[in-house]
Design an enzyme around this catalytic site. Sequence first.
Site, PDB file in Angstrom:
ATOM      1  N   ASP A 118       0.837  -1.197   0.000  1.00  7.06           N
ATOM      2  CA  ASP A 118       0.000   0.000   0.000  1.00  7.06           C
ATOM      3  C   ASP A 118       0.877   1.254   0.000  1.00  7.06           C
ATOM      4  OD1 ASP A 118      -2.313   1.778   0.650  1.00  7.06           O
ATOM      5  OD2 ASP A 118      -3.315  -0.144   0.957  1.00  7.06           O
ATOM      6  N   HIS A 159      -3.917   5.884   3.348  1.00  8.17           N
ATOM      7  CA  HIS A 159      -4.555   4.665   2.832  1.00  8.17           C
ATOM      8  C   HIS A 159      -3.901   3.401   3.401  1.00  8.17           C
ATOM      9  CE1 HIS A 159      -5.743   1.722  -0.315  1.00  8.17           C
ATOM     10  NE2 HIS A 159      -6.762   2.515  -0.533  1.00  8.17           N
ATOM     11  N   SER A 186     -11.027  -1.190  -1.374  1.00  8.93           N
ATOM     12  CA  SER A 186      -9.760  -1.084  -0.643  1.00  8.93           C
ATOM     13  C   SER A 186      -9.954  -1.385   0.827  1.00  8.93           C
ATOM     14  CB  SER A 186      -9.210   0.341  -0.733  1.00  8.93           C
ATOM     15  OG  SER A 186      -8.420   0.505  -1.859  1.00  8.93           O
TER      16      SER A 186
END
Length: 777
Positions: A153, A226, A559
């Site tokens: 990520d 994220h 996600s």
Amino acid sequence: MGSLRKRGSWLWVLLAISQICTLCVATPNPKTYIVHMAKAEMPSKFTHHHDWYASTLKSVVASTKLESKTEPDPTKKIIYNYGTTFHGFAAQLSEDETEQLESIPGVISVLPETIYELHTTRSPQFLGIGPEVAENIWSSALSDHDVIAGVLDTGIWPESPSFSDKGLGPVPARWKGTCEVGRGFTAKNCNRKIIGARMFYKGYEAAAGTLNETTEFKSPRDQDGHGTHTAGTVAGSAVPDANLFGYASGTARGMAPRARIAAYKVCWTGGCFSSDILAAVDRAVADGVDVLSISLGGGVSSYYRDSLSVAAFGAMEMGVFVACSAGNGGPDPVSLTNVSPWITTVGASTMDRDFPATVKLGNGMNFTGVSLYKGRDNLTPRKQYDVVYMGGNASFPDPRSLCLEGTLDPHAVAGKIVICDRGISPRVQKGQVVKDAGGVGMILANSAANGEELVADSHLLPALAVGDTAGKAIKQYSKTVTRPTATIAFEGTKVGIKPSPVVAAFSSRGPNFLTLEILKPDVIAPGVNILAAWSGNVGPSSLSTDHRRVHFNILSGTSMSCPHVGGVAALIKATHPDWSPAAIKSALMTTAYVHDNSFQPLKDASTGEPSTPYDHGAGHIHPVRAVNPGLVYDISPDDYFEFLCTQKLTPNQLKAFSKTKNRTCKHKFASPGDLNYPAISVVFQEQPASVVTQHRTVTNVGTPVSTYSVKVTPFKGATVSVEPSVLHFTKQNQRLSYKITFKAKRGQSAPEFGALTWSDGTHSVRNTVSLTWVVPL
Ligand SMILES: *[C@@H]1O[C@H](CO)[C@@H](O)[C@H](O)[C@H]1NC(C)=O
Ligand SMILES: *[C@@H]1O[C@H](CO)[C@@H](O)[C@H](O)[C@H]1NC(C)=O
Ligand SMILES: *[C@@H]1O[C@H](CO)[C@@H](O)[C@H](O)[C@H]1NC(C)=O
Ligand SMILES: *[C@@H]1O[C@H](CO)[C@@H](O)[C@H](O)[C@H]1NC(C)=O
């Protein structure tokens, strides 16, 4: 979301560069290519495959650059050597060189670098969801095995309380990973929770130029948020009183709170590059991860050209479970990414928690929407404010209705609540534009395409989002009344929302365009309004103007659903260390449920109608049942290879998967449907009638002596028989096979769905069945 906009513009730059370069034939600009090598074909004169790769590269560079003796060492062009899940290298090559390479023995493919994207694009700031899911589901008695989850990520924010290592034992001795250091990240940032942190940027730099270290952390530190969010969802430690501005308050914890985390940073401001992703998967498997959670997609729709698909195959061979996001391309059909059968493909659904806000109009009408607003600029309760909508009319639509930057005149909006339409610019940014122009509030209206799916954001001014129907009514009111007014009220967090789960509108949909016989997505998991850890580098809205800093943020996207499955897989692995990735996936699929909390079939948020397996796969994961599924459908790496033998790949393309194992097709499967998949997808190739038989083998992982009998739902379009219809097991891990035959009836053409379920009275092992008719032209 600022970073996404930057990602977008980088794509643009790269496209522009490649366009320009079609014109500059004379001075070819090197680009990065991933060269896939058949390791089994390495000539015996080489002892190490790196030497063979270097020699292969030298031979083409020498022959294309005969005249330039001053050329530097061609092996310097190699930016990565791959050797664990994938064999080959990534190098900067000219087009001439790639053409030459393709004809050299041992070279399987030469693929251009591709850019993958993070799967939160549709849903930066949704609302919050339940840490209590994990809390209720997992008893503290669950074993504390040293399961290691790798997360590919944007890196990790190590100071987040979710990554506390309190109560964890020493780092597992078998762990071969490391803690890479760089700006803002030292070896001290790893602990017994974050046991590894690495970064992969060579592919990125080769394509986009050196990272600007003033604006980016060239280290595993996550400045985007994220990666911190997904890692926290997989295996964050329990943090009491977690919330975002008081919303979604409760204990935040990952799905596998005692598992270890290894962060592999592969995404930068300009995107996530395939050569970096490959290097990270390769490294993670060599480091010793048990599970990989990869919330990325893009690439190429092919089993052998998609680097992530090939690398995931290698990971699966080494016993590593790989969960990937299905993509946010819904509700369009056939919008999936990551469809390889050895990957667990995860769609997204809602939870039973919501963040209602209401707008009350001057005429007394009120509408419910959602919001995560919390701030000082509160509206006076019950006071009615003037409302303005710059929407024009049907014949003259006004672009100001989108509240894009620079479009709102302060004279028109100051002191008012502004109605803005969704689209083009980030939702939270529209609020910023209204605020900058002196507006006091915003009503964000869905377009018809968004329908009634509500997106709650942590807005910078009092604002709520409303669905298409409410939006139309409010706009109508604002246009027909001489002095329209409204007020907005925020109601905090509500739980027990029915129905839920509901398949998120944005969740990518099947069917599987590569192989209809393999059901995709595999499962759905919570992906709407997920509260998890956040980077300290960026505000919850991800806007650069957002100076708020929070420990937790609420996001949506596949996600977010992918790491739920990655974390649950880690728990299953902790309980059953010897299970293969296919067994874990089978457990997740055969125990999934297809009803919501109002006892109705699962619904699709985009239509309000029941969803189908093309939307929800085998259904919503049920972690507690998945730990004890009774039977599993296991699949060996050789069987996945046999599946590929049914996929019309050339012998050279197949080499991408045969590798060191020197596999050849044994033609074990008459059809791809014979893969021992935990779902049955029957494709009738001809009308008026045809017969399809599939074979399955189940392994008893439940009660050693047990008797399972089968039930199949009735189908309009086919008669079904299962043989045998009873399975008698006498010991653990015993394997028994059955055969299922479908005889198509006349006149059917629409897909039909149902289930085949084996039950021993305790366990219920459900296989989703889908029938499709493909009539050859
Ligand atoms: C691969 O297997 C084939 C037949 O199974 C054999 O002829 C060949 O020598 C093997 N190649 C290597 C490199 O082991
Ligand atoms: C890096 O970013 C900073 C801040 O935006 C800018 O001032 C600087 O010129 C950039 N450096 C390079 C080499 O682009
Ligand atoms: C919204 O309107 C309904 C019906 O008109 C009313 O019963 C309800 O109390 C109103 N809610 C609010 C928050 O004003
Ligand atoms: C639509 O808007 C335009 C421009 O503001 C105006 O000239 C026109 O009269 C409007 N038409 C109607 C039907 O209101």
